[in-house]
Motif scaffolding. Structure first.
Motif: not given
Ligand SMILES: [Fe+2]
Length: 382
Positions: A42-45, A47-57, A95-98, A183-185
Protein backbone atom coordinates in the motif's frame (compact mmCIF):
# COMPACT_ATOMS: atom_id res chain seq x y z
CA UNK A 1 -15.30 3.33 36.06
CA UNK A 2 -12.10 4.29 37.88
CA UNK A 3 -12.00 7.37 40.07
CA UNK A 4 -8.19 7.37 40.29
CA UNK A 5 -6.36 7.02 37.03
CA UNK A 6 -3.37 7.89 34.89
CA UNK A 7 -3.59 9.10 31.31
CA UNK A 8 -0.72 8.58 28.87
CA UNK A 9 -0.30 9.37 25.20
CA UNK A 10 2.53 10.05 22.74
CA UNK A 11 4.40 13.25 23.63
CA UNK A 12 3.22 14.96 20.45
CA UNK A 13 0.21 14.35 18.23
CA UNK A 14 -0.30 16.08 14.90
CA UNK A 15 -3.63 15.79 13.12
CA UNK A 16 -4.61 17.17 9.74
CA UNK A 17 -4.44 16.85 5.96
CA UNK A 18 -0.81 17.27 4.85
CA UNK A 19 0.77 16.66 8.29
CA UNK A 20 2.27 13.33 7.17
CA UNK A 21 4.37 15.03 4.55
CA UNK A 22 6.13 17.05 7.25
CA UNK A 23 7.55 14.01 9.01
CA UNK A 24 11.19 14.97 8.31
CA UNK A 25 10.74 18.09 10.43
CA UNK A 26 9.75 15.99 13.45
CA UNK A 27 12.33 13.27 12.91
CA UNK A 28 15.41 15.39 12.45
CA UNK A 29 16.07 15.82 16.18
CA UNK A 30 16.46 12.04 16.75
CA UNK A 31 19.45 11.54 14.44
CA UNK A 32 20.34 10.96 10.83
CA UNK A 33 19.36 7.39 10.17
CA UNK A 34 15.75 6.28 10.70
CA UNK A 35 14.50 2.78 9.94
CA UNK A 36 11.37 3.22 7.84
CA UNK A 37 9.04 0.25 8.31
CA UNK A 38 6.37 -0.39 5.66
CA UNK A 39 4.04 -3.19 4.64
CA UNK A 40 3.79 -5.22 1.48
CA UNK A 41 2.28 -2.85 -1.07
CA UNK A 42 0.00 0.00 0.00
CA UNK A 43 2.54 2.64 1.05
CA UNK A 44 4.57 2.11 -2.10
CA UNK A 45 1.71 1.85 -4.59
CA UNK A 46 -0.21 4.80 -3.20
CA UNK A 47 2.86 7.05 -3.52
CA UNK A 48 2.80 7.78 0.24
CA UNK A 49 6.19 6.16 0.85
CA UNK A 50 7.73 8.33 -1.84
CA UNK A 51 6.28 11.46 -0.22
CA UNK A 52 7.58 10.44 3.20
CA UNK A 53 11.06 9.64 1.86
CA UNK A 54 10.99 13.00 0.05
CA UNK A 55 10.29 14.75 3.33
CA UNK A 56 13.18 12.93 5.02
CA UNK A 57 15.51 13.84 2.15
CA UNK A 58 14.66 17.53 2.56
CA UNK A 59 16.11 17.32 6.09
CA UNK A 60 19.23 15.45 4.99
CA UNK A 61 18.20 12.18 6.64
CA UNK A 62 19.45 8.83 5.33
CA UNK A 63 16.68 6.30 5.90
CA UNK A 64 16.91 2.52 5.63
CA UNK A 65 13.66 0.95 4.38
CA UNK A 66 12.41 -2.30 5.92
CA UNK A 67 9.53 -3.36 3.70
CA UNK A 68 7.24 -6.36 3.34
CA UNK A 69 5.77 -6.52 6.85
CA UNK A 70 2.81 -8.91 6.51
CA UNK A 71 -0.61 -8.56 8.15
CA UNK A 72 -0.41 -10.08 11.66
CA UNK A 73 3.37 -9.66 12.07
CA UNK A 74 5.26 -12.65 13.46
CA UNK A 75 8.15 -12.76 15.91
CA UNK A 76 10.50 -13.66 13.01
CA UNK A 77 9.57 -10.51 11.10
CA UNK A 78 10.24 -8.33 14.14
CA UNK A 79 13.62 -10.03 14.65
CA UNK A 80 14.50 -9.35 11.02
CA UNK A 81 13.70 -5.66 11.52
CA UNK A 82 15.84 -5.55 14.68
CA UNK A 83 18.75 -7.11 12.78
CA UNK A 84 18.45 -4.65 9.93
CA UNK A 85 18.22 -1.61 12.24
CA UNK A 86 21.19 -2.82 14.28
CA UNK A 87 23.39 -3.41 11.25
CA UNK A 88 22.54 -0.01 9.79
CA UNK A 89 22.96 1.67 13.22
CA UNK A 90 19.54 3.28 13.03
CA UNK A 91 18.74 5.89 15.67
CA UNK A 92 14.97 6.09 15.25
CA UNK A 93 12.05 4.27 13.63
CA UNK A 94 9.23 5.53 11.41
CA UNK A 95 6.36 3.09 10.96
CA UNK A 96 4.17 3.90 7.97
CA UNK A 97 1.16 1.65 7.44
CA UNK A 98 -1.77 -0.09 9.07
CA UNK A 99 -1.85 -1.59 12.55
CA UNK A 100 0.38 -4.52 11.67
CA UNK A 101 3.14 -2.29 10.35
CA UNK A 102 2.85 0.07 13.32
CA UNK A 103 2.99 -2.82 15.78
CA UNK A 104 6.03 -4.25 14.04
CA UNK A 105 7.88 -0.89 13.96
CA UNK A 106 6.96 -0.30 17.59
CA UNK A 107 8.31 -3.70 18.64
CA UNK A 108 11.55 -3.17 16.69
CA UNK A 109 12.05 0.27 18.28
CA UNK A 110 11.21 -1.01 21.76
CA UNK A 111 13.30 -4.16 21.76
CA UNK A 112 16.41 -2.95 19.93
CA UNK A 113 18.21 -1.30 22.89
CA UNK A 114 17.21 -4.27 25.09
CA UNK A 115 18.27 -7.34 23.16
CA UNK A 116 18.75 -9.22 19.90
CA UNK A 117 15.33 -10.85 19.72
CA UNK A 118 11.75 -10.07 20.67
CA UNK A 119 11.08 -13.65 21.84
CA UNK A 120 11.96 -13.36 25.57
CA UNK A 121 9.88 -10.17 25.84
CA UNK A 122 6.94 -11.81 24.08
CA UNK A 123 7.23 -14.55 26.71
CA UNK A 124 6.94 -11.99 29.50
CA UNK A 125 10.39 -10.54 30.31
CA UNK A 126 10.06 -6.78 30.94
CA UNK A 127 11.79 -4.24 28.71
CA UNK A 128 14.23 -2.50 31.04
CA UNK A 129 15.59 0.24 28.76
CA UNK A 130 13.72 2.88 26.79
CA UNK A 131 13.36 2.00 23.13
CA UNK A 132 14.49 4.06 20.15
CA UNK A 133 12.25 7.08 19.56
CA UNK A 134 9.63 6.14 16.97
CA UNK A 135 7.10 8.03 14.91
CA UNK A 136 3.75 6.51 14.02
CA UNK A 137 2.25 7.36 10.64
CA UNK A 138 -0.97 5.38 10.26
CA UNK A 139 -2.38 4.83 6.76
CA UNK A 140 -5.63 3.31 8.02
CA UNK A 141 -8.13 4.86 10.39
CA UNK A 142 -8.74 2.17 12.92
CA UNK A 143 -6.23 0.09 14.79
CA UNK A 144 -5.06 2.81 17.16
CA UNK A 145 -1.55 1.44 17.45
CA UNK A 146 -0.23 5.01 17.13
CA UNK A 147 -1.49 5.76 20.65
CA UNK A 148 -1.04 2.51 22.58
CA UNK A 149 1.72 0.95 24.65
CA UNK A 150 1.35 -2.53 23.20
CA UNK A 151 2.26 -4.37 20.01
CA UNK A 152 0.11 -7.33 18.97
CA UNK A 153 2.39 -10.06 17.63
CA UNK A 154 1.88 -13.63 16.50
CA UNK A 155 3.90 -16.70 17.36
CA UNK A 156 3.29 -18.53 14.07
CA UNK A 157 4.25 -22.00 15.29
CA UNK A 158 1.83 -21.94 18.22
CA UNK A 159 -0.81 -19.82 16.41
CA UNK A 160 -0.64 -17.63 19.48
CA UNK A 161 -1.44 -13.95 19.19
CA UNK A 162 -0.76 -11.68 22.13
CA UNK A 163 0.56 -8.30 23.16
CA UNK A 164 4.01 -7.14 24.01
CA UNK A 165 3.28 -4.38 26.49
CA UNK A 166 5.48 -1.68 28.04
CA UNK A 167 5.39 2.07 28.70
CA UNK A 168 8.59 2.16 26.59
CA UNK A 169 6.58 1.21 23.50
CA UNK A 170 4.51 4.40 23.22
CA UNK A 171 5.33 6.43 20.09
CA UNK A 172 7.24 9.68 20.64
CA UNK A 173 5.24 11.38 17.89
CA UNK A 174 1.96 10.31 16.25
CA UNK A 175 0.99 11.94 12.97
CA UNK A 176 -2.55 11.37 11.73
CA UNK A 177 -2.95 12.56 8.18
CA UNK A 178 -6.43 11.74 6.87
CA UNK A 179 -5.23 12.09 3.25
CA UNK A 180 -3.16 8.93 3.78
CA UNK A 181 -6.43 6.98 3.95
CA UNK A 182 -7.94 8.37 0.74
CA UNK A 183 -6.92 5.47 -1.47
CA UNK A 184 -7.85 2.70 0.98
CA UNK A 185 -10.30 0.20 -0.52
CA UNK A 186 -13.89 0.17 0.76
CA UNK A 187 -13.17 -3.16 2.44
CA UNK A 188 -10.11 -1.95 4.36
CA UNK A 189 -11.90 1.28 5.26
CA UNK A 190 -14.79 -0.74 6.68
CA UNK A 191 -12.66 -3.31 8.50
CA UNK A 192 -10.35 -0.78 10.17
CA UNK A 193 -13.25 1.58 10.92
CA UNK A 194 -15.27 -1.16 12.60
CA UNK A 195 -12.20 -2.06 14.65
CA UNK A 196 -12.01 1.59 15.80
CA UNK A 197 -15.71 1.61 16.65
CA UNK A 198 -15.44 -1.62 18.65
CA UNK A 199 -12.42 -0.24 20.48
CA UNK A 200 -14.33 2.89 21.44
CA UNK A 201 -17.32 0.84 22.65
CA UNK A 202 -15.03 -1.45 24.64
CA UNK A 203 -13.17 1.53 26.12
CA UNK A 204 -16.50 3.00 27.26
CA UNK A 205 -17.56 -0.29 28.87
CA UNK A 206 -14.14 -1.14 30.31
CA UNK A 207 -13.66 -1.45 34.09
CA UNK A 208 -10.63 0.82 33.52
CA UNK A 209 -12.69 3.59 31.92
CA UNK A 210 -12.27 7.02 33.50
CA UNK A 211 -13.62 10.55 33.13
CA UNK A 212 -11.25 11.39 30.28
CA UNK A 213 -11.62 8.18 28.30
CA UNK A 214 -15.43 8.39 28.57
CA UNK A 215 -15.54 11.75 26.80
CA UNK A 216 -13.17 10.57 24.08
CA UNK A 217 -14.94 7.24 23.57
CA UNK A 218 -18.44 8.68 23.19
CA UNK A 219 -17.32 11.29 20.67
CA UNK A 220 -15.41 8.58 18.76
CA UNK A 221 -18.53 6.39 18.66
CA UNK A 222 -20.66 9.28 17.43
CA UNK A 223 -18.24 10.21 14.63
CA UNK A 224 -17.60 6.66 13.45
CA UNK A 225 -21.25 5.63 13.54
CA UNK A 226 -22.24 8.64 11.48
CA UNK A 227 -19.38 8.87 8.98
CA UNK A 228 -17.89 5.41 8.48
CA UNK A 229 -20.67 4.15 6.15
CA UNK A 230 -20.29 7.33 4.09
CA UNK A 231 -16.49 7.02 3.91
CA UNK A 232 -16.91 3.40 2.75
CA UNK A 233 -19.29 4.51 -0.02
CA UNK A 234 -17.38 7.64 -1.05
CA UNK A 235 -13.71 7.06 -0.37
CA UNK A 236 -12.65 10.17 -2.25
CA UNK A 237 -14.65 12.48 -0.03
CA UNK A 238 -12.09 14.36 2.08
CA UNK A 239 -14.62 15.44 4.69
CA UNK A 240 -15.86 11.90 5.44
CA UNK A 241 -12.27 10.63 5.57
CA UNK A 242 -11.33 13.37 8.01
CA UNK A 243 -14.27 12.64 10.31
CA UNK A 244 -13.44 8.93 10.35
CA UNK A 245 -9.75 9.63 11.01
CA UNK A 246 -10.77 11.91 13.87
CA UNK A 247 -13.13 9.28 15.30
CA UNK A 248 -10.43 6.67 15.05
CA UNK A 249 -7.88 8.93 16.75
CA UNK A 250 -10.23 9.64 19.68
CA UNK A 251 -11.07 5.95 19.95
CA UNK A 252 -7.38 5.10 20.13
CA UNK A 253 -6.74 7.73 22.82
CA UNK A 254 -9.59 6.26 24.85
CA UNK A 255 -8.78 2.60 24.62
CA UNK A 256 -5.03 3.17 25.05
CA UNK A 257 -5.94 4.48 28.52
CA UNK A 258 -8.96 2.35 29.41
CA UNK A 259 -8.51 -1.05 27.79
CA UNK A 260 -10.03 -3.19 25.12
CA UNK A 261 -12.50 -5.82 26.27
CA UNK A 262 -13.67 -9.37 25.80
CA UNK A 263 -14.52 -8.86 22.14
CA UNK A 264 -10.85 -8.12 21.44
CA UNK A 265 -9.81 -11.03 23.62
CA UNK A 266 -12.03 -13.37 21.60
CA UNK A 267 -10.92 -11.84 18.28
CA UNK A 268 -7.33 -12.65 19.20
CA UNK A 269 -8.32 -16.29 19.73
CA UNK A 270 -10.45 -16.68 16.63
CA UNK A 271 -8.40 -14.57 14.17
CA UNK A 272 -5.21 -16.63 13.97
CA UNK A 273 -7.09 -19.96 14.19
CA UNK A 274 -9.25 -19.32 11.12
CA UNK A 275 -7.35 -16.52 9.35
CA UNK A 276 -10.13 -13.98 9.95
CA UNK A 277 -8.94 -10.37 9.58
CA UNK A 278 -8.92 -8.52 12.90
CA UNK A 279 -11.54 -5.86 12.07
CA UNK A 280 -14.02 -8.42 10.81
CA UNK A 281 -13.43 -10.69 13.80
CA UNK A 282 -14.20 -7.74 16.11
CA UNK A 283 -17.29 -6.79 14.11
CA UNK A 284 -18.87 -10.20 14.30
CA UNK A 285 -17.94 -10.94 17.91
CA UNK A 286 -19.17 -7.73 19.55
CA UNK A 287 -22.94 -8.47 19.46
CA UNK A 288 -22.71 -11.73 21.49
CA UNK A 289 -20.34 -10.00 23.95
CA UNK A 290 -22.84 -7.15 24.39
CA UNK A 291 -25.64 -9.67 24.96
CA UNK A 292 -23.53 -11.53 27.53
CA UNK A 293 -22.83 -8.29 29.41
CA UNK A 294 -26.18 -6.60 28.98
CA UNK A 295 -27.35 -6.95 32.58
CA UNK A 296 -24.19 -5.62 34.19
CA UNK A 297 -23.54 -2.83 31.68
CA UNK A 298 -27.10 -1.66 31.16
CA UNK A 299 -26.44 2.06 31.74
CA UNK A 300 -23.28 2.08 29.67
CA UNK A 301 -25.05 0.46 26.71
CA UNK A 302 -27.90 2.93 27.11
CA UNK A 303 -25.44 5.84 26.86
CA UNK A 304 -23.97 4.40 23.68
CA UNK A 305 -27.37 3.65 22.16
CA UNK A 306 -28.56 7.20 22.84
CA UNK A 307 -25.30 8.63 21.49
CA UNK A 308 -25.90 6.94 18.11
CA UNK A 309 -29.54 8.01 18.00
CA UNK A 310 -31.33 4.79 19.02
CA UNK A 311 -34.54 5.23 20.97
CA UNK A 312 -36.00 3.19 23.77
CA UNK A 313 -38.31 3.35 26.75
CA UNK A 314 -37.76 3.05 30.49
CA UNK A 315 -37.73 -0.76 30.42
CA UNK A 316 -35.72 -1.07 27.23
CA UNK A 317 -33.21 -3.91 26.90
CA UNK A 318 -30.50 -1.49 25.81
CA UNK A 319 -27.88 -4.19 25.24
CA UNK A 320 -30.15 -6.09 22.87
CA UNK A 321 -31.11 -2.90 21.05
CA UNK A 322 -27.48 -1.91 20.62
CA UNK A 323 -26.36 -5.43 19.60
CA UNK A 324 -28.97 -5.50 16.81
CA UNK A 325 -28.18 -2.00 15.58
CA UNK A 326 -24.48 -2.82 15.59
CA UNK A 327 -25.06 -6.01 13.56
CA UNK A 328 -26.96 -3.93 11.00
CA UNK A 329 -24.15 -1.42 10.96
CA UNK A 330 -21.55 -4.12 10.23
CA UNK A 331 -23.71 -5.45 7.37
CA UNK A 332 -24.22 -1.94 6.04
CA UNK A 333 -20.48 -1.35 5.66
CA UNK A 334 -20.20 -4.66 3.81
CA UNK A 335 -18.56 -6.94 6.39
CA UNK A 336 -19.52 -10.50 7.33
CA UNK A 337 -21.42 -11.24 10.52
CA UNK A 338 -21.05 -15.01 11.01
CA UNK A 339 -18.09 -17.33 11.50
CA UNK A 340 -19.47 -19.68 8.86
CA UNK A 341 -19.13 -16.87 6.30
CA UNK A 342 -15.40 -17.56 6.64
CA UNK A 343 -15.87 -21.30 5.97
CA UNK A 344 -15.26 -22.16 9.61
CA UNK A 345 -16.56 -25.71 10.23
CA UNK A 346 -18.79 -25.82 13.29
CA UNK A 347 -16.84 -28.71 14.82
CA UNK A 348 -13.65 -26.60 14.67
CA UNK A 349 -15.04 -24.19 17.29
CA UNK A 350 -14.04 -26.66 20.00
CA UNK A 351 -10.34 -26.04 19.48
CA UNK A 352 -10.46 -22.24 19.78
CA UNK A 353 -10.73 -21.74 23.53
CA UNK A 354 -7.43 -22.69 25.15
CA UNK A 355 -6.11 -21.66 28.55
CA UNK A 356 -2.95 -19.95 27.19
CA UNK A 357 -5.07 -17.83 24.87
CA UNK A 358 -7.26 -16.33 27.59
CA UNK A 359 -5.83 -12.85 28.04
CA UNK A 360 -6.34 -9.90 30.35
CA UNK A 361 -9.24 -8.44 28.40
CA UNK A 362 -11.29 -11.59 29.04
CA UNK A 363 -10.19 -12.05 32.64
CA UNK A 364 -11.26 -8.46 33.39
CA UNK A 365 -14.69 -8.73 31.76
CA UNK A 366 -17.21 -7.12 34.14
CA UNK A 367 -19.24 -10.35 34.19
CA UNK A 368 -16.93 -13.34 34.82
CA UNK A 369 -16.43 -15.37 31.66
CA UNK A 370 -15.71 -19.08 32.02
CA UNK A 371 -14.29 -21.12 29.10
CA UNK A 372 -17.81 -22.62 28.62
CA UNK A 373 -19.20 -19.08 28.22
CA UNK A 374 -16.61 -18.29 25.57
CA UNK A 375 -17.51 -21.49 23.78
CA UNK A 376 -21.21 -20.57 23.88
CA UNK A 377 -20.48 -17.10 22.48
CA UNK A 378 -18.68 -18.63 19.52
CA UNK A 379 -21.57 -21.04 18.89
CA UNK A 380 -23.97 -18.11 18.98
CA UNK A 381 -22.17 -16.33 16.20
CA UNK A 382 -21.26 -19.38 14.04
FE1 LIG B 1 -8.63 -3.78 17.47
Amino acid sequence: MQESFAFRLPQEIYFGPGEGRRVGEHLERFGKRPLVVVGQRFARESGILEDVLGSLARYGLEPVVFSGVPPEPTLEVVDEGIRMAREAQCDSVVALGGGSVLDCGKAVAGVLPNGESVVPYFEGAPLTRPGLPWIALPTTAGTGSEMTNNAVLTDATRKLKKSLRSPFLVARVAIIDPTFTHSLSPYRTAASGVDALVQAIEAYTSPRANAVTDVLALEAIRLLWEYLPQAVREGENAFFRKQVAKGSMLSAMAFANASSGACHGLAHMVGPEFAIPHGEACGLLLPPVIRFNREVLRERYRDIALCVGLQGGEYEDWGELLARAFEDFVRRVGLRTRLRDFSVPREALGRVVREERIGRSILENPRPMAPEDLQALLEEVW
